[in-house]
Every structure is written in C-alpha cells, then in structure tokens.
Design a protein around this motif. Structure first.
Motif, PDB file in Angstrom:
ATOM      1  N   ARG A  19       0.700  -1.108   0.022  1.00  0.00           N
ATOM      2  CA  ARG A  19      -0.107  -0.120  -0.110  1.00  0.00           C
ATOM      3  C   ARG A  19       0.899   1.041   0.073  1.00  0.00           C
ATOM      4  NH1 ARG A  19      -5.220  -1.528   1.581  1.00  0.00           N
ATOM      5  NH2 ARG A  19      -5.516  -3.391   2.414  1.00  0.00           N
ATOM      6  N   LEU A  20       0.280   2.233  -0.368  1.00  0.00           N
ATOM      7  CA  LEU A  20       1.124   3.486  -0.549  1.00  0.00           C
ATOM      8  C   LEU A  20       1.186   4.092   1.011  1.00  0.00           C
ATOM      9  CD1 LEU A  20      -0.432   5.444  -3.696  1.00  0.00           C
ATOM     10  CD2 LEU A  20       2.100   4.550  -3.259  1.00  0.00           C
ATOM     11  N   PRO A  21       2.368   4.781   1.307  1.00  0.00           N
ATOM     12  CA  PRO A  21       2.445   5.070   2.867  1.00  0.00           C
ATOM     13  C   PRO A  21       1.525   6.218   2.829  1.00  0.00           C
ATOM     14  CG  PRO A  21       4.068   5.933   1.301  1.00  0.00           C
ATOM     15  CD  PRO A  21       3.402   4.986   0.389  1.00  0.00           C
ATOM     16  N   ALA A  22       0.744   6.177   4.138  1.00  0.00           N
ATOM     17  CA  ALA A  22      -0.424   6.966   4.514  1.00  0.00           C
ATOM     18  C   ALA A  22      -0.084   7.566   5.792  1.00  0.00           C
ATOM     19  CB  ALA A  22      -1.818   6.340   4.782  1.00  0.00           C
ATOM     20  N   ASP A  23       1.220   7.811   6.372  1.00  0.00           N
ATOM     21  CA  ASP A  23       1.637   8.085   7.644  1.00  0.00           C
ATOM     22  C   ASP A  23       2.152   9.485   7.547  1.00  0.00           C
ATOM     23  OD1 ASP A  23       5.118   6.742   7.711  1.00  0.00           O
ATOM     24  OD2 ASP A  23       4.037   7.833   6.244  1.00  0.00           O
ATOM     25  N   ASP A  24       1.901  10.141   6.476  1.00  0.00           N
ATOM     26  CA  ASP A  24       2.306  11.615   6.186  1.00  0.00           C
ATOM     27  C   ASP A  24       1.179  12.542   6.276  1.00  0.00           C
ATOM     28  OD1 ASP A  24       1.417  10.850   3.887  1.00  0.00           O
ATOM     29  OD2 ASP A  24       3.194  11.515   2.724  1.00  0.00           O
ATOM     30  N   GLY A  25       0.105  11.884   6.896  1.00  0.00           N
ATOM     31  CA  GLY A  25      -1.223  12.720   6.914  1.00  0.00           C
ATOM     32  C   GLY A  25      -1.869  12.966   5.468  1.00  0.00           C
ATOM     33  N   GLN A  26      -1.373  12.104   4.346  1.00  0.00           N
ATOM     34  CA  GLN A  26      -2.045  12.176   3.187  1.00  0.00           C
ATOM     35  C   GLN A  26      -3.008  10.938   2.736  1.00  0.00           C
ATOM     36  OE1 GLN A  26       0.714  14.134   0.238  1.00  0.00           O
ATOM     37  NE2 GLN A  26       1.764  13.011   1.411  1.00  0.00           N
ATOM     38  N   LEU A  27      -3.821  11.083   1.825  1.00  0.00           N
ATOM     39  CA  LEU A  27      -4.685   9.854   1.389  1.00  0.00           C
ATOM     40  C   LEU A  27      -4.885   9.683  -0.034  1.00  0.00           C
ATOM     41  CD1 LEU A  27      -8.253  11.020   1.108  1.00  0.00           C
ATOM     42  CD2 LEU A  27      -7.432  11.918   3.070  1.00  0.00           C
ATOM     43  N   TYR A  28      -5.819   8.697  -0.257  1.00  0.00           N
ATOM     44  CA  TYR A  28      -5.557   8.464  -1.803  1.00  0.00           C
ATOM     45  C   TYR A  28      -7.135   8.391  -2.095  1.00  0.00           C
ATOM     46  CZ  TYR A  28      -0.712   7.437  -0.832  1.00  0.00           C
ATOM     47  OH  TYR A  28       0.406   7.766  -0.383  1.00  0.00           O
ATOM     48  N   LYS A  76      -3.932  -3.946 -11.873  1.00  0.00           N
ATOM     49  CA  LYS A  76      -3.456  -4.574 -10.844  1.00  0.00           C
ATOM     50  C   LYS A  76      -2.779  -4.013  -9.785  1.00  0.00           C
ATOM     51  CE  LYS A  76      -0.595  -8.897 -10.315  1.00  0.00           C
ATOM     52  NZ  LYS A  76       0.188  -9.794 -10.839  1.00  0.00           N
ATOM     53  N   LYS A  77      -1.799  -2.830 -10.363  1.00  0.00           N
ATOM     54  CA  LYS A  77      -0.955  -2.107  -9.229  1.00  0.00           C
ATOM     55  C   LYS A  77      -1.988  -1.276  -8.578  1.00  0.00           C
ATOM     56  CE  LYS A  77       2.498   0.131  -7.842  1.00  0.00           C
ATOM     57  NZ  LYS A  77       3.478  -0.741  -6.999  1.00  0.00           N
ATOM     58  N   LEU A  78      -3.127  -0.763  -9.032  1.00  0.00           N
ATOM     59  CA  LEU A  78      -4.035  -0.084  -8.175  1.00  0.00           C
ATOM     60  C   LEU A  78      -4.298  -0.965  -7.008  1.00  0.00           C
ATOM     61  CD1 LEU A  78      -5.659   2.146 -10.784  1.00  0.00           C
ATOM     62  CD2 LEU A  78      -4.333   2.888  -8.999  1.00  0.00           C
ATOM     63  N   ASP A  79      -4.748  -2.237  -7.470  1.00  0.00           N
ATOM     64  CA  ASP A  79      -5.129  -3.237  -6.445  1.00  0.00           C
ATOM     65  C   ASP A  79      -4.323  -3.355  -5.341  1.00  0.00           C
ATOM     66  OD1 ASP A  79      -7.706  -3.604  -7.692  1.00  0.00           O
ATOM     67  OD2 ASP A  79      -6.894  -5.529  -8.798  1.00  0.00           O
ATOM     68  N   GLU A  80      -3.101  -3.334  -5.861  1.00  0.00           N
ATOM     69  CA  GLU A  80      -2.112  -3.538  -4.767  1.00  0.00           C
ATOM     70  C   GLU A  80      -1.904  -2.361  -3.966  1.00  0.00           C
ATOM     71  OE1 GLU A  80       1.647  -4.270  -6.922  1.00  0.00           O
ATOM     72  OE2 GLU A  80       0.967  -6.473  -7.288  1.00  0.00           O
ATOM     73  N   MET A  81      -2.085  -1.125  -4.423  1.00  0.00           N
ATOM     74  CA  MET A  81      -1.761  -0.004  -3.780  1.00  0.00           C
ATOM     75  C   MET A  81      -2.942   0.488  -2.821  1.00  0.00           C
ATOM     76  SD  MET A  81      -0.850   2.652  -6.970  1.00  0.00           S
ATOM     77  CE  MET A  81      -1.618   3.943  -6.279  1.00  0.00           C
ATOM     78  N   LEU A  82      -4.328   0.034  -3.082  1.00  0.00           N
ATOM     79  CA  LEU A  82      -5.406   0.361  -2.492  1.00  0.00           C
ATOM     80  C   LEU A  82      -6.099  -0.939  -1.911  1.00  0.00           C
ATOM     81  CD1 LEU A  82      -6.847   2.501  -5.281  1.00  0.00           C
ATOM     82  CD2 LEU A  82      -5.643   3.375  -3.283  1.00  0.00           C
ATOM     83  N   GLY A  83      -5.865  -1.917  -2.022  1.00  0.00           N
ATOM     84  CA  GLY A  83      -6.457  -3.091  -1.481  1.00  0.00           C
ATOM     85  C   GLY A  83      -7.461  -3.590  -2.532  1.00  0.00           C
ATOM     86  N   THR A  84      -7.731  -4.875  -2.506  1.00  0.00           N
ATOM     87  CA  THR A  84      -8.615  -5.334  -3.587  1.00  0.00           C
ATOM     88  C   THR A  84      -9.944  -5.247  -3.555  1.00  0.00           C
ATOM     89  OG1 THR A  84      -8.635  -7.446  -2.189  1.00  0.00           O
ATOM     90  CG2 THR A  84      -7.012  -7.444  -4.162  1.00  0.00           C
ATOM     91  N   ASP A  85     -10.559  -4.480  -2.282  1.00  0.00           N
ATOM     92  CA  ASP A  85     -11.779  -4.396  -2.001  1.00  0.00           C
ATOM     93  C   ASP A  85     -12.051  -2.917  -2.602  1.00  0.00           C
ATOM     94  OD1 ASP A  85     -12.320  -6.616  -0.772  1.00  0.00           O
ATOM     95  OD2 ASP A  85     -11.877  -5.856   1.180  1.00  0.00           O
ATOM     96  N   ALA A  86     -11.165  -2.063  -2.746  1.00  0.00           N
ATOM     97  CA  ALA A  86     -11.273  -0.832  -3.363  1.00  0.00           C
ATOM     98  C   ALA A  86     -12.052  -0.802  -4.849  1.00  0.00           C
ATOM     99  CB  ALA A  86     -10.072   0.156  -3.249  1.00  0.00           C
ATOM    100  N   VAL A  87     -13.193  -0.003  -5.090  1.00  0.00           N
ATOM    101  CA  VAL A  87     -13.653   0.002  -6.420  1.00  0.00           C
ATOM    102  C   VAL A  87     -12.933   1.296  -7.021  1.00  0.00           C
ATOM    103  CG1 VAL A  87     -15.696  -0.004  -7.693  1.00  0.00           C
ATOM    104  CG2 VAL A  87     -15.741  -1.173  -5.532  1.00  0.00           C
TER     105      VAL A  87
END
Length: 256
Positions: A19-28, A76-87
């Motif tokens: 997953r992309l890092p989310a510890d910098d106060g940012q989100l996707y 597939k890369k987006l699935d890896e970044m966001l999780g497979t449940d993310a539409v």
C-alpha cells in the motif's frame, strides 16, 4: 555447505498487499466521481494522479482539470496500492485532507445536517452525497466516534466530500447550542418520537440531527434539540437506514 531452507506451510506467512504510505497525513481518493471532484477543488492539495490509460480518457471526456503529475498504472497495481476491495475504476489521486471549515462559518447558512456518533464511513459518505444533492451547507460530525476522511468515505460520498463542508466538533452539545445561537432550529429524529415530520417546516434555518441506527441520539443531544420528530411510515417497518432517513428529512426541508 549451506543447505536451502525447506518450505514449511505451517510457518509460512503470506506477504500483505503493498500500500502507498499514509503516515504523512495524506490519503488516496479513488473512483471517477470522487477524483473529478477532488481535482476541481482548489482548496485541496493534490500530489499525484495514478491512472490507467482508459481512466485518463474518461477523466478527459468528463472535463477533469488534470493539473497534477500523472503516473500510468495498471488495474493490478491499483489493487496492490489500495487493496482489492477498493472499487477504484482505474484511478486514484494522492491528496492531503481538506482543511475544514469551522462552526462559526455557518452563521449565514440555512441548512445543515448534524450526525451524533455515526461511525460507518459508508453511511456518512451517503449522507454527504444526499446533503450535497439537496444543497445543504454542511454536515457536522464529532471528532471522536466518527469516520476520518478516507478513500472509503470519499468513494461513498461520490464527490460530495469536495463539494459540501464536513465540519468536526469536539462537543456536539455545545455545537448544537451554538447553532441555536445563530438562529438554527435543531430538529432531532427518533422513531419513537410523538410528533411526525411534516413538509411544513417553519424555520428558515434548520439543523437536521440524526443518530446512529443501533442507539439513536444520545440523551443530551435529545434534550438540546428544539423538537423531536419521527418519519411517519404506514408500513410494518418503522425505521430506515440513517442515510435514507437523511434523504427524506432533507427533501422535507427543501420542499418548504
């Protein structure tokens, strides 16, 4: 001579999805409608747009303002970044959370929705979407026992997170009193209330106050509301999902 370590299925641990890092106060934010709204929001900081070529074409067809760095990715890369449940619909936008308005900014507004400890991001997102559709000025939540700004919330709101103010308050009771000081009539909803909601709402400034489905409004919230009402439903089921209740209440408020 070193021997290769044999594979043991009992001790093997599956590597988690990256997953992309989310510890910098940012989100996707992901999904076409949420991303289009976020791109159009000049008050939101945008870092990088991750998108498939097909998604880029759809964004361009929709007239999206793509003024950020774009990175070409596969589904597939987006699935890896966001999780497979993310539409994600082939697109995700790396952003910072929006700087929120304050309660004092609402004194000239006329319609708000107040949520008393509603924790499900899907419900809060759906309420944001409905509030935006009916022209509500803001949705107010508590800082605790309420969902943070996430991709799930943004997706459920279908872009409304970037169109309608989402205000967090420390103390909901104090917030209700402040709204009343600004001339708002606070209308609490409860399926057990004696008075049924009618389309003939007299107040020019209205706050619709809704509680969680399993426990409703807290006692102090109920006590502070100017009036408690229920949705008059003739069928055998007397309660609705809170986002559906919000839609009916907002329809009544805007049909005055």
């Amino acid at each position: 001579m070193n021997q290769k370590k044999r594979f043991d299925p009992k001790t093997y641990k599956k590597r988690p999805n990256k997953r992309l890092p989310a510890d910098d106060g940012q989100l996707y934010i992901y999904g076409l409608h949420p991303v289009i709204a976020a791109l159009a929001n000049t008050n939101r900081f945008k870092h990088t747009l991750y998108a498939t070529p097909n998604a880029i074409s759809k964004l361009e067809e929709a007239g999206a303002n793509i003024s950020v760095k774009v990175k070409d990715v596969t589904p597939k890369k987006l699935d890896e970044m966001l999780g497979t449940d993310a539409v994600h619909q082939g697109v995700a936008l790396h952003v910072k959370p929006i700087e929120r308005d304050a309660l004092k900014d609402l004194h000239e507004k006329s319609l708000v929705v107040v949520l008393d400890q509603i924790t499900d991001p899907h419900n809060v997102g759906a309420i944001l979407r409905t509030a935006c559709a009916f022209g509500a000025d803001a949705v107010i939540t508590t800082m605790r026992f309420a969902p943070q700004e996430t991709g799930v919330l943004a997706k459920s709101a279908s872009g409304a997170l970037d169109y309608t103010s989402l205000i967090e308050v420390k103390n909901l009771g104090n917030a209700i009193q402040e709204l009343q000081n600004h001339g708002f009539t606070c209308l609490g909803f409860d399926s057990e209330a004696e008075t049924a909601l009618t389309p003939d709402l007299k107040s020019e400034k209205l706050a619709i106050v809704l509680g969680a489905e399993n426990k409703g409004l807290r006692q102090r919230t109920r006590d502070l509301c100017d009036q408690m009402v229920k949705l008059d439903m003739p069928g055998p089921i007397k309660s609705l999902n809170v986002s559906n209740a919000a839609a009916i209440a907002l329809f009544a408020a805007t049909s005055r």
